[in-house]
Write a protein that holds these residues in place. Structure first.
Motif, PDB file in Angstrom:
ATOM      1  N   ARG A  57       0.961  -1.328  -0.139  1.00 43.36           N
ATOM      2  CA  ARG A  57       0.054  -0.187  -0.085  1.00 43.36           C
ATOM      3  C   ARG A  57       0.737   1.359   0.105  1.00 43.36           C
ATOM      4  NH1 ARG A  57      -3.343  -2.667   4.374  1.00 43.36           N
ATOM      5  NH2 ARG A  57      -5.150  -3.568   3.303  1.00 43.36           N
ATOM      6  N   ARG A  58       1.894   1.150   0.484  1.00 36.75           N
ATOM      7  CA  ARG A  58       2.802   2.346   0.709  1.00 36.75           C
ATOM      8  C   ARG A  58       3.798   2.741  -0.611  1.00 36.75           C
ATOM      9  NH1 ARG A  58       4.569   0.874   6.956  1.00 36.75           N
ATOM     10  NH2 ARG A  58       2.580   1.476   7.744  1.00 36.75           N
ATOM     11  N   ARG A  59       4.043   1.433  -1.207  1.00 34.67           N
ATOM     12  CA  ARG A  59       5.093   1.599  -2.387  1.00 34.67           C
ATOM     13  C   ARG A  59       4.830   1.061  -3.746  1.00 34.67           C
ATOM     14  NH1 ARG A  59      10.087   2.798   0.223  1.00 34.67           N
ATOM     15  NH2 ARG A  59      10.981   3.273  -1.685  1.00 34.67           N
ATOM     16  N   PHE A  60       3.609   0.459  -3.685  1.00 31.86           N
ATOM     17  CA  PHE A  60       3.299  -0.251  -4.975  1.00 31.86           C
ATOM     18  C   PHE A  60       2.119   0.216  -5.686  1.00 31.86           C
ATOM     19  CE2 PHE A  60       4.710  -4.886  -4.097  1.00 31.86           C
ATOM     20  CZ  PHE A  60       6.132  -4.367  -3.919  1.00 31.86           C
ATOM     21  N   PRO A  61       1.733   0.112  -7.005  1.00 37.81           N
ATOM     22  CA  PRO A  61       0.770   0.672  -7.620  1.00 37.81           C
ATOM     23  C   PRO A  61      -0.476  -0.436  -7.017  1.00 37.81           C
ATOM     24  CG  PRO A  61       2.410  -0.034  -9.120  1.00 37.81           C
ATOM     25  CD  PRO A  61       2.910  -0.397  -7.876  1.00 37.81           C
ATOM     26  N   PRO A  62      -1.709   0.244  -6.947  1.00 35.92           N
ATOM     27  CA  PRO A  62      -2.681  -0.719  -6.498  1.00 35.92           C
ATOM     28  C   PRO A  62      -2.793  -2.078  -6.943  1.00 35.92           C
ATOM     29  CG  PRO A  62      -3.559   1.602  -7.191  1.00 35.92           C
ATOM     30  CD  PRO A  62      -2.310   1.661  -7.663  1.00 35.92           C
ATOM     31  N   ALA A  63      -2.985  -2.425  -8.218  1.00 29.84           N
ATOM     32  CA  ALA A  63      -3.037  -3.692  -8.847  1.00 29.84           C
ATOM     33  C   ALA A  63      -2.045  -4.353  -8.211  1.00 29.84           C
ATOM     34  CB  ALA A  63      -2.825  -3.543 -10.397  1.00 29.84           C
ATOM     35  N   ALA A  64      -0.558  -4.083  -7.969  1.00 29.94           N
ATOM     36  CA  ALA A  64       0.433  -4.877  -7.674  1.00 29.94           C
ATOM     37  C   ALA A  64       0.230  -5.020  -5.906  1.00 29.94           C
ATOM     38  CB  ALA A  64       1.634  -4.351  -7.709  1.00 29.94           C
ATOM     39  N   THR A  65      -0.338  -4.088  -5.335  1.00 29.20           N
ATOM     40  CA  THR A  65      -0.812  -4.139  -3.661  1.00 29.20           C
ATOM     41  C   THR A  65      -1.722  -5.389  -3.453  1.00 29.20           C
ATOM     42  OG1 THR A  65      -0.314  -1.881  -3.498  1.00 29.20           O
ATOM     43  CG2 THR A  65      -1.638  -2.912  -1.985  1.00 29.20           C
ATOM     44  N   GLU A  66      -2.424  -5.722  -4.420  1.00 28.00           N
ATOM     45  CA  GLU A  66      -3.701  -6.498  -4.292  1.00 28.00           C
ATOM     46  C   GLU A  66      -3.412  -8.002  -4.285  1.00 28.00           C
ATOM     47  OE1 GLU A  66      -6.945  -6.296  -7.289  1.00 28.00           O
ATOM     48  OE2 GLU A  66      -7.165  -4.155  -6.546  1.00 28.00           O
ATOM     49  N   ILE A  67      -2.013  -8.157  -4.867  1.00 31.40           N
ATOM     50  CA  ILE A  67      -1.661  -9.539  -5.097  1.00 31.40           C
ATOM     51  C   ILE A  67      -0.407  -9.816  -4.480  1.00 31.40           C
ATOM     52  CG2 ILE A  67      -2.754  -9.919  -7.275  1.00 31.40           C
ATOM     53  CD1 ILE A  67      -0.252  -9.444  -8.665  1.00 31.40           C
ATOM     54  N   ILE A  68       0.510  -8.813  -3.868  1.00 38.20           N
ATOM     55  CA  ILE A  68       1.778  -9.067  -3.331  1.00 38.20           C
ATOM     56  C   ILE A  68       1.561 -10.188  -2.082  1.00 38.20           C
ATOM     57  CG2 ILE A  68       1.588  -7.030  -1.894  1.00 38.20           C
ATOM     58  CD1 ILE A  68       4.663  -8.711  -3.415  1.00 38.20           C
ATOM     59  N   ALA A  69       0.540 -10.022  -1.127  1.00 42.66           N
ATOM     60  CA  ALA A  69       0.596 -10.910  -0.292  1.00 42.66           C
ATOM     61  C   ALA A  69       0.419 -12.509  -0.569  1.00 42.66           C
ATOM     62  CB  ALA A  69      -0.473 -10.676   0.796  1.00 42.66           C
ATOM     63  N   THR A  70      -0.259 -12.572  -1.615  1.00 42.59           N
ATOM     64  CA  THR A  70      -0.478 -14.019  -2.276  1.00 42.59           C
ATOM     65  C   THR A  70       1.085 -14.813  -2.763  1.00 42.59           C
ATOM     66  OG1 THR A  70      -2.678 -13.626  -2.766  1.00 42.59           O
ATOM     67  CG2 THR A  70      -1.459 -15.553  -4.053  1.00 42.59           C
ATOM     68  N   VAL A  71       1.825 -13.710  -3.726  1.00 39.86           N
ATOM     69  CA  VAL A  71       2.783 -14.218  -4.083  1.00 39.86           C
ATOM     70  C   VAL A  71       4.120 -14.263  -2.990  1.00 39.86           C
ATOM     71  CG1 VAL A  71       4.920 -13.513  -5.622  1.00 39.86           C
ATOM     72  CG2 VAL A  71       2.639 -12.894  -6.197  1.00 39.86           C
ATOM     73  N   VAL A  72       4.102 -13.379  -2.049  1.00 35.63           N
ATOM     74  CA  VAL A  72       4.931 -13.499  -0.899  1.00 35.63           C
ATOM     75  C   VAL A  72       4.768 -14.711  -0.341  1.00 35.63           C
ATOM     76  CG1 VAL A  72       5.562 -12.644   1.405  1.00 35.63           C
ATOM     77  CG2 VAL A  72       5.528 -11.062  -0.483  1.00 35.63           C
ATOM     78  N   GLU A  73       3.396 -15.333   0.102  1.00 36.58           N
ATOM     79  CA  GLU A  73       2.995 -16.400   0.771  1.00 36.58           C
ATOM     80  C   GLU A  73       3.471 -17.524  -0.242  1.00 36.58           C
ATOM     81  OE1 GLU A  73      -0.660 -18.288   3.399  1.00 36.58           O
ATOM     82  OE2 GLU A  73      -1.057 -16.775   1.940  1.00 36.58           O
ATOM     83  N   ARG A  74       3.464 -17.624  -1.253  1.00 37.73           N
ATOM     84  CA  ARG A  74       3.728 -18.759  -1.989  1.00 37.73           C
ATOM     85  C   ARG A  74       5.373 -18.598  -2.133  1.00 37.73           C
ATOM     86  NH1 ARG A  74       2.144 -17.293  -7.726  1.00 37.73           N
ATOM     87  NH2 ARG A  74       0.125 -17.507  -6.910  1.00 37.73           N
ATOM     88  N   ASP A  75       6.039 -17.455  -1.987  1.00 36.28           N
ATOM     89  CA  ASP A  75       7.432 -17.469  -2.089  1.00 36.28           C
ATOM     90  C   ASP A  75       8.213 -17.789  -0.512  1.00 36.28           C
ATOM     91  OD1 ASP A  75       7.714 -17.269  -4.544  1.00 36.28           O
ATOM     92  OD2 ASP A  75       8.790 -15.333  -4.511  1.00 36.28           O
ATOM     93  N   LEU A  76       7.346 -17.858   0.503  1.00 37.06           N
ATOM     94  CA  LEU A  76       8.066 -18.118   1.801  1.00 37.06           C
ATOM     95  C   LEU A  76       9.022 -19.151   2.017  1.00 37.06           C
ATOM     96  CD1 LEU A  76       4.802 -17.705   4.024  1.00 37.06           C
ATOM     97  CD2 LEU A  76       6.357 -15.752   3.594  1.00 37.06           C
ATOM     98  N   PRO A  77       9.013 -20.099   1.361  1.00 39.93           N
ATOM     99  CA  PRO A  77      10.288 -21.197   1.401  1.00 39.93           C
ATOM    100  C   PRO A  77      11.618 -20.642   0.885  1.00 39.93           C
ATOM    101  CG  PRO A  77       8.283 -22.399   0.555  1.00 39.93           C
ATOM    102  CD  PRO A  77       7.851 -20.669   0.480  1.00 39.93           C
ATOM    103  N   PHE A  78      11.513 -19.509   0.126  1.00 40.27           N
ATOM    104  CA  PHE A  78      12.645 -19.060  -0.441  1.00 40.27           C
ATOM    105  C   PHE A  78      13.331 -17.636   0.303  1.00 40.27           C
ATOM    106  CE2 PHE A  78      10.214 -20.622  -4.346  1.00 40.27           C
ATOM    107  CZ  PHE A  78      11.241 -21.458  -4.674  1.00 40.27           C
ATOM    108  N   TYR A  79      12.415 -17.298   1.302  1.00 35.03           N
ATOM    109  CA  TYR A  79      12.957 -16.280   2.182  1.00 35.03           C
ATOM    110  C   TYR A  79      13.739 -16.605   3.274  1.00 35.03           C
ATOM    111  CZ  TYR A  79       9.991 -13.160  -0.378  1.00 35.03           C
ATOM    112  OH  TYR A  79       9.022 -12.442  -1.563  1.00 35.03           O
ATOM    113  N   ASP A  80      14.920 -17.217   3.168  1.00 35.77           N
ATOM    114  CA  ASP A  80      16.088 -17.647   3.766  1.00 35.77           C
ATOM    115  C   ASP A  80      17.227 -16.793   3.745  1.00 35.77           C
ATOM    116  OD1 ASP A  80      17.906 -19.209   5.196  1.00 35.77           O
ATOM    117  OD2 ASP A  80      17.132 -21.086   4.668  1.00 35.77           O
ATOM    118  N   PRO A  81      17.807 -16.219   5.027  1.00 33.08           N
ATOM    119  CA  PRO A  81      18.760 -15.127   4.714  1.00 33.08           C
ATOM    120  C   PRO A  81      20.040 -15.861   4.587  1.00 33.08           C
ATOM    121  CG  PRO A  81      18.205 -15.732   6.954  1.00 33.08           C
ATOM    122  CD  PRO A  81      17.397 -16.438   6.424  1.00 33.08           C
TER     123      PRO A  81
END
Length: 299
Positions: A233-257
Protein backbone atom coordinates in the motif's frame (compact mmCIF):
# COMPACT_ATOMS: atom_id res chain seq x y z
CA UNK A 1 21.25 5.09 4.74
CA UNK A 2 20.42 4.42 1.09
CA UNK A 3 19.64 1.00 -0.39
CA UNK A 4 19.43 0.82 -4.18
CA UNK A 5 17.42 -1.85 -5.97
CA UNK A 6 16.92 -2.45 -9.70
CA UNK A 7 13.32 -3.59 -9.18
CA UNK A 8 11.11 -2.04 -6.52
CA UNK A 9 7.71 -3.60 -7.29
CA UNK A 10 8.80 -7.19 -6.87
CA UNK A 11 8.71 -10.19 -4.58
CA UNK A 12 12.36 -10.98 -5.31
CA UNK A 13 13.96 -8.27 -3.16
CA UNK A 14 10.88 -7.70 -1.03
CA UNK A 15 12.43 -8.29 2.43
CA UNK A 16 14.68 -5.24 1.94
CA UNK A 17 11.65 -3.05 1.26
CA UNK A 18 9.56 -4.69 3.98
CA UNK A 19 12.28 -3.94 6.53
CA UNK A 20 11.84 -0.26 5.73
CA UNK A 21 8.06 -0.07 5.55
CA UNK A 22 7.49 -2.23 8.65
CA UNK A 23 9.88 -0.07 10.68
CA UNK A 24 12.53 -2.73 11.21
CA UNK A 25 15.50 -0.65 10.09
CA UNK A 26 14.27 2.08 12.42
CA UNK A 27 14.07 -0.41 15.27
CA UNK A 28 17.74 -1.18 14.62
CA UNK A 29 18.66 2.50 14.78
CA UNK A 30 18.92 3.02 11.03
CA UNK A 31 17.32 5.76 8.95
CA UNK A 32 17.11 3.69 5.76
CA UNK A 33 15.36 4.18 2.43
CA UNK A 34 15.08 1.78 -0.52
CA UNK A 35 15.20 3.53 -3.90
CA UNK A 36 14.91 2.36 -7.50
CA UNK A 37 17.99 2.44 -9.73
CA UNK A 38 18.72 0.40 -12.88
CA UNK A 39 20.99 -2.59 -12.26
CA UNK A 40 24.29 -1.11 -13.47
CA UNK A 41 23.53 2.30 -11.98
CA UNK A 42 22.85 0.66 -8.62
CA UNK A 43 26.21 -1.12 -8.37
CA UNK A 44 28.01 1.94 -9.76
CA UNK A 45 26.37 4.02 -7.02
CA UNK A 46 27.56 1.48 -4.45
CA UNK A 47 31.12 1.75 -5.76
CA UNK A 48 30.97 5.55 -5.73
CA UNK A 49 29.54 5.73 -2.21
CA UNK A 50 26.25 7.26 -3.36
CA UNK A 51 24.36 4.36 -1.77
CA UNK A 52 25.27 2.07 1.13
CA UNK A 53 23.78 -1.21 -0.07
CA UNK A 54 22.33 -2.84 -3.18
CA UNK A 55 19.41 -5.26 -2.99
CA UNK A 56 19.59 -7.22 -6.23
CA UNK A 57 20.81 -10.30 -8.05
CA UNK A 58 24.04 -11.41 -6.38
CA UNK A 59 25.90 -11.77 -9.68
CA UNK A 60 25.28 -8.15 -10.68
CA UNK A 61 27.79 -7.01 -8.05
CA UNK A 62 30.48 -8.21 -10.47
CA UNK A 63 29.44 -5.61 -13.05
CA UNK A 64 31.34 -3.00 -11.02
CA UNK A 65 33.46 -5.05 -8.60
CA UNK A 66 35.54 -7.40 -10.80
CA UNK A 67 36.66 -10.55 -9.06
CA UNK A 68 34.61 -9.53 -6.00
CA UNK A 69 37.29 -6.96 -5.15
CA UNK A 70 35.84 -4.30 -2.86
CA UNK A 71 32.36 -5.69 -2.19
CA UNK A 72 30.71 -8.56 -0.29
CA UNK A 73 27.32 -10.15 0.11
CA UNK A 74 25.98 -9.82 3.65
CA UNK A 75 22.59 -11.60 3.66
CA UNK A 76 20.35 -13.43 1.21
CA UNK A 77 17.01 -11.76 0.47
CA UNK A 78 15.61 -14.85 -1.25
CA UNK A 79 17.03 -18.12 -2.49
CA UNK A 80 17.44 -19.21 -6.09
CA UNK A 81 17.08 -17.64 -9.53
CA UNK A 82 14.00 -15.47 -8.92
CA UNK A 83 12.71 -14.92 -12.47
CA UNK A 84 10.11 -16.82 -14.47
CA UNK A 85 9.36 -17.18 -18.17
CA UNK A 86 5.81 -16.15 -19.07
CA UNK A 87 4.36 -16.53 -22.57
CA UNK A 88 1.09 -15.44 -24.14
CA UNK A 89 -1.78 -17.49 -22.80
CA UNK A 90 -2.92 -18.49 -26.31
CA UNK A 91 0.40 -20.07 -27.31
CA UNK A 92 0.62 -23.90 -27.25
CA UNK A 93 3.66 -23.92 -24.96
CA UNK A 94 4.02 -26.73 -22.44
CA UNK A 95 5.26 -26.20 -18.89
CA UNK A 96 9.04 -26.49 -18.80
CA UNK A 97 9.53 -26.05 -22.57
CA UNK A 98 12.17 -23.33 -22.82
CA UNK A 99 12.40 -23.92 -26.56
CA UNK A 100 8.87 -22.56 -26.96
CA UNK A 101 10.41 -19.07 -27.17
CA UNK A 102 11.81 -19.71 -30.67
CA UNK A 103 10.64 -16.98 -33.02
CA UNK A 104 8.94 -14.99 -30.25
CA UNK A 105 9.58 -11.49 -28.89
CA UNK A 106 10.64 -11.86 -25.27
CA UNK A 107 11.24 -8.97 -22.89
CA UNK A 108 13.97 -9.21 -20.24
CA UNK A 109 15.40 -6.39 -18.14
CA UNK A 110 19.16 -5.72 -17.80
CA UNK A 111 20.51 -7.94 -15.02
CA UNK A 112 17.85 -10.68 -15.19
CA UNK A 113 18.47 -10.89 -18.95
CA UNK A 114 21.85 -12.52 -18.33
CA UNK A 115 20.20 -15.46 -16.58
CA UNK A 116 17.66 -15.74 -19.40
CA UNK A 117 20.37 -15.69 -22.08
CA UNK A 118 22.26 -18.42 -20.24
CA UNK A 119 19.08 -20.47 -19.97
CA UNK A 120 18.56 -20.18 -23.73
CA UNK A 121 22.17 -21.09 -24.44
CA UNK A 122 21.86 -24.27 -22.39
CA UNK A 123 18.88 -25.47 -24.42
CA UNK A 124 20.40 -24.44 -27.76
CA UNK A 125 18.20 -21.45 -28.57
CA UNK A 126 19.82 -18.44 -30.27
CA UNK A 127 18.51 -15.40 -28.36
CA UNK A 128 17.56 -11.88 -29.39
CA UNK A 129 17.70 -9.31 -26.61
CA UNK A 130 14.67 -7.56 -25.22
CA UNK A 131 14.53 -4.33 -23.27
CA UNK A 132 12.55 -2.06 -20.99
CA UNK A 133 12.30 1.43 -19.64
CA UNK A 134 15.31 1.64 -17.26
CA UNK A 135 13.22 3.54 -14.71
CA UNK A 136 10.46 0.95 -14.60
CA UNK A 137 9.79 -1.97 -12.33
CA UNK A 138 10.02 -4.58 -15.03
CA UNK A 139 7.67 -7.35 -13.93
CA UNK A 140 4.57 -5.15 -13.83
CA UNK A 141 5.61 -3.26 -16.98
CA UNK A 142 6.22 -6.53 -18.82
CA UNK A 143 2.76 -7.84 -17.93
CA UNK A 144 1.26 -4.67 -19.40
CA UNK A 145 3.41 -5.01 -22.53
CA UNK A 146 2.21 -8.60 -22.94
CA UNK A 147 -1.39 -7.47 -22.62
CA UNK A 148 -0.87 -4.80 -25.29
CA UNK A 149 0.75 -7.30 -27.63
CA UNK A 150 4.11 -5.52 -27.63
CA UNK A 151 5.87 -8.76 -26.65
CA UNK A 152 5.01 -12.46 -26.83
CA UNK A 153 6.44 -13.18 -23.41
CA UNK A 154 8.79 -11.99 -20.71
CA UNK A 155 11.36 -13.10 -18.16
CA UNK A 156 10.64 -11.32 -14.90
CA UNK A 157 9.74 -11.68 -11.25
CA UNK A 158 6.82 -13.68 -9.88
CA UNK A 159 4.79 -10.54 -9.21
CA UNK A 160 4.88 -9.77 -12.92
CA UNK A 161 3.99 -13.34 -13.83
CA UNK A 162 1.08 -13.41 -11.38
CA UNK A 163 -0.17 -10.12 -12.84
CA UNK A 164 -0.16 -11.56 -16.36
CA UNK A 165 -1.82 -14.81 -15.26
CA UNK A 166 -4.59 -13.01 -13.36
CA UNK A 167 -5.30 -10.77 -16.34
CA UNK A 168 -5.63 -13.87 -18.49
CA UNK A 169 -2.95 -12.74 -20.95
CA UNK A 170 -0.06 -14.96 -19.88
CA UNK A 171 0.91 -18.32 -18.49
CA UNK A 172 3.99 -19.47 -16.62
CA UNK A 173 6.06 -21.75 -18.83
CA UNK A 174 9.33 -21.92 -16.87
CA UNK A 175 9.90 -21.42 -13.14
CA UNK A 176 13.51 -22.52 -12.64
CA UNK A 177 13.39 -22.31 -8.84
CA UNK A 178 10.74 -25.00 -8.89
CA UNK A 179 12.62 -27.35 -11.21
CA UNK A 180 11.70 -26.22 -14.73
CA UNK A 181 14.43 -25.85 -17.33
CA UNK A 182 17.92 -27.35 -17.48
CA UNK A 183 19.58 -28.70 -14.32
CA UNK A 184 21.20 -25.96 -12.27
CA UNK A 185 19.20 -23.09 -13.76
CA UNK A 186 17.45 -22.54 -10.46
CA UNK A 187 20.81 -21.73 -8.85
CA UNK A 188 22.30 -19.33 -11.39
CA UNK A 189 22.04 -16.55 -8.84
CA UNK A 190 19.99 -15.40 -5.86
CA UNK A 191 18.71 -12.15 -4.39
CA UNK A 192 21.11 -10.65 -1.88
CA UNK A 193 22.13 -7.50 -0.06
CA UNK A 194 25.62 -6.34 -0.96
CA UNK A 195 27.83 -3.60 0.41
CA UNK A 196 31.43 -2.46 0.16
CA UNK A 197 34.40 -3.73 2.08
CA UNK A 198 35.01 -0.10 3.00
CA UNK A 199 31.66 0.25 4.78
CA UNK A 200 32.13 -3.08 6.54
CA UNK A 201 35.52 -1.93 7.83
CA UNK A 202 34.32 1.56 8.73
CA UNK A 203 30.98 0.76 10.34
CA UNK A 204 30.40 -2.95 10.85
CA UNK A 205 27.59 -2.34 13.36
CA UNK A 206 25.64 -0.40 10.75
CA UNK A 207 25.94 -3.33 8.37
CA UNK A 208 24.98 -5.76 11.14
CA UNK A 209 21.90 -3.66 11.91
CA UNK A 210 20.77 -3.86 8.28
CA UNK A 211 21.27 -7.63 8.27
CA UNK A 212 19.29 -8.01 11.50
CA UNK A 213 16.43 -5.91 10.08
CA UNK A 214 16.20 -8.03 6.95
CA UNK A 215 16.30 -11.31 8.88
CA UNK A 216 13.49 -9.96 11.07
CA UNK A 217 11.51 -8.97 7.98
CA UNK A 218 11.81 -12.48 6.56
CA UNK A 219 10.66 -14.00 9.84
CA UNK A 220 7.79 -11.54 10.13
CA UNK A 221 6.59 -12.33 6.60
CA UNK A 222 6.76 -16.06 7.30
CA UNK A 223 4.64 -15.59 10.41
CA UNK A 224 2.25 -13.03 8.92
CA UNK A 225 2.45 -12.97 5.10
CA UNK A 226 -0.59 -10.70 4.97
CA UNK A 227 1.65 -7.87 6.19
CA UNK A 228 3.08 -7.74 2.68
CA UNK A 229 -0.09 -5.88 1.71
CA UNK A 230 0.76 -3.20 4.25
CA UNK A 231 4.11 -2.70 2.50
CA UNK A 232 2.49 -2.73 -0.91
CA UNK A 233 0.00 0.00 0.00
CA UNK A 234 2.87 2.35 0.72
CA UNK A 235 5.08 1.66 -2.29
CA UNK A 236 3.24 -0.35 -4.98
CA UNK A 237 0.63 0.49 -7.61
CA UNK A 238 -2.87 -0.63 -6.52
CA UNK A 239 -2.99 -3.69 -8.79
CA UNK A 240 0.33 -4.99 -7.47
CA UNK A 241 -0.71 -4.26 -3.89
CA UNK A 242 -3.73 -6.53 -4.30
CA UNK A 243 -1.63 -9.58 -5.12
CA UNK A 244 1.70 -9.11 -3.33
CA UNK A 245 0.65 -11.03 -0.19
CA UNK A 246 -0.36 -14.03 -2.33
CA UNK A 247 2.96 -14.02 -4.15
CA UNK A 248 4.94 -13.54 -0.93
CA UNK A 249 3.09 -16.40 0.79
CA UNK A 250 3.89 -18.66 -2.14
CA UNK A 251 7.55 -17.62 -1.94
CA UNK A 252 7.96 -18.09 1.81
CA UNK A 253 10.23 -21.15 1.44
CA UNK A 254 12.70 -18.97 -0.46
CA UNK A 255 12.88 -16.18 2.15
CA UNK A 256 15.92 -17.63 3.89
CA UNK A 257 18.81 -15.33 4.89
CA UNK A 258 21.53 -17.99 4.67
CA UNK A 259 24.14 -17.60 1.92
CA UNK A 260 25.34 -21.15 1.53
CA UNK A 261 28.67 -22.18 0.04
CA UNK A 262 27.00 -24.31 -2.70
CA UNK A 263 24.86 -21.32 -3.72
CA UNK A 264 27.94 -19.09 -4.00
CA UNK A 265 29.86 -21.73 -5.96
CA UNK A 266 26.95 -22.13 -8.39
CA UNK A 267 26.53 -18.38 -8.76
CA UNK A 268 30.24 -17.88 -9.41
CA UNK A 269 30.10 -20.67 -12.00
CA UNK A 270 27.24 -18.86 -13.69
CA UNK A 271 29.23 -15.61 -13.59
CA UNK A 272 32.22 -17.34 -15.18
CA UNK A 273 30.02 -18.68 -17.98
CA UNK A 274 29.00 -15.08 -18.72
CA UNK A 275 32.54 -13.74 -18.62
CA UNK A 276 31.81 -11.72 -15.47
CA UNK A 277 34.35 -13.69 -13.46
CA UNK A 278 37.73 -14.88 -14.74
CA UNK A 279 38.57 -17.49 -12.10
CA UNK A 280 37.08 -19.20 -9.05
CA UNK A 281 36.82 -17.05 -5.93
CA UNK A 282 36.75 -18.37 -2.38
CA UNK A 283 33.52 -18.20 -0.43
CA UNK A 284 35.08 -15.91 2.20
CA UNK A 285 36.03 -13.44 -0.54
CA UNK A 286 32.41 -13.21 -1.72
CA UNK A 287 30.51 -13.30 1.57
CA UNK A 288 31.08 -11.16 4.66
CA UNK A 289 31.16 -14.16 6.98
CA UNK A 290 31.51 -11.99 10.10
CA UNK A 291 27.73 -11.46 9.86
CA UNK A 292 26.88 -15.12 9.31
CA UNK A 293 25.82 -15.68 12.93
CA UNK A 294 23.07 -13.07 12.46
CA UNK A 295 21.33 -15.22 9.84
CA UNK A 296 20.30 -17.73 12.51
CA UNK A 297 20.32 -15.55 15.61
CA UNK A 298 17.36 -15.86 17.94
CA UNK A 299 14.75 -13.10 17.57
Amino acid sequence: MKIATPDLVTNSYFPALAAEELGLYRDEGLDAHVELLPSLDAVNALRDGAVDFVAGGAHTTLLTFPGWKGARLVVALSQGTPWLLVLRADLPARRGDVGAVKGLRIGAAPGPDRAFLRLLHEVGVDPARGGTDPGASFGVVAAAALERGDVDGFWANALGSETAVRRGVGKVVVDVRRGDGPPGAGQYTFAALSTTDALIARDPERVAAAVRAIVRAQRMLKKEPARATEVGRRRFPPAATEIIATVVERDLPFYDPVIGEPAVAAMNGFARSLGLLAAPVAYDDVVATRFRSLWSASP
